[in-house]
Design a protein around this motif. Structure first.
Motif, short mmCIF file in Angstrom:
data_model
loop_
_atom_site.label_atom_id
_atom_site.label_comp_id
_atom_site.label_asym_id
_atom_site.label_seq_id
_atom_site.Cartn_x
_atom_site.Cartn_y
_atom_site.Cartn_z
N GLN A 1 -10.16 18.19 18.48
CA GLN A 1 -10.21 18.90 19.58
C GLN A 1 -10.02 17.79 21.10
O GLN A 1 -9.37 17.95 21.92
CB GLN A 1 -11.21 19.93 19.91
N ASN B 1 -6.70 16.07 21.16
CA ASN B 1 -5.68 17.01 21.86
C ASN B 1 -6.09 17.23 23.21
O ASN B 1 -4.81 17.07 23.96
CB ASN B 1 -5.68 18.29 21.05
N GLU B 2 -7.22 17.16 23.82
CA GLU B 2 -7.44 17.34 25.19
C GLU B 2 -7.06 16.09 25.88
O GLU B 2 -6.43 16.40 26.98
CB GLU B 2 -8.79 17.63 25.44
#
Length: 103
Positions: A83, A86-87
């Motif tokens: 995550q 991805n951010e």
């Protein structure tokens, strides 16, 4: 156990990246961000021992250039690391941090 979302992580303050600081990090699951010159160099995670992962980073030629790091303990380190990556990619035109260049 339920996994936490990114907004629920309890991040440490930015700490000096050196052996004496790493020795005080818990031997638990977690994720971390390595930082130097106002840039994230590396985003890492370990599902068993975050302290050992940070020790390993001290000997990496690229990651060892980091001056500070921040970490958060989580029982779903692999998922949270993905995550975070991805951010990061969404904010940096799809690129990874400097020390995570794709082969």
């Amino acid at each position: 156990m339920s996994s936490k979302g990114l907004e629920e992580l309890n991040w440490s303050e930015w700490l000096d990246f050196d052996k004496s600081t790493v020795e005080n990090i818990p031997e638990e699951d977690g994720v971390y961000k390595m930082h130097a010159s106002m840039k994230i160099l590396y985003i890492g995670g370990n599902t068993q021992n975050i302290r050992q992962s940070l020790f390993d980073c001290l000997s990496d030629p690229c990651i060892s250039k980091a001056t500070r790091f921040s970490y958060a303990l989580t029982d779903s380190a692999d998922k949270v690391k993905e995550q975070l990556l991805n951010e990061y990619r969404s904010k940096h035109n799809g690129k990874l941090p400097t020390c995570m260049k794709e082969e």
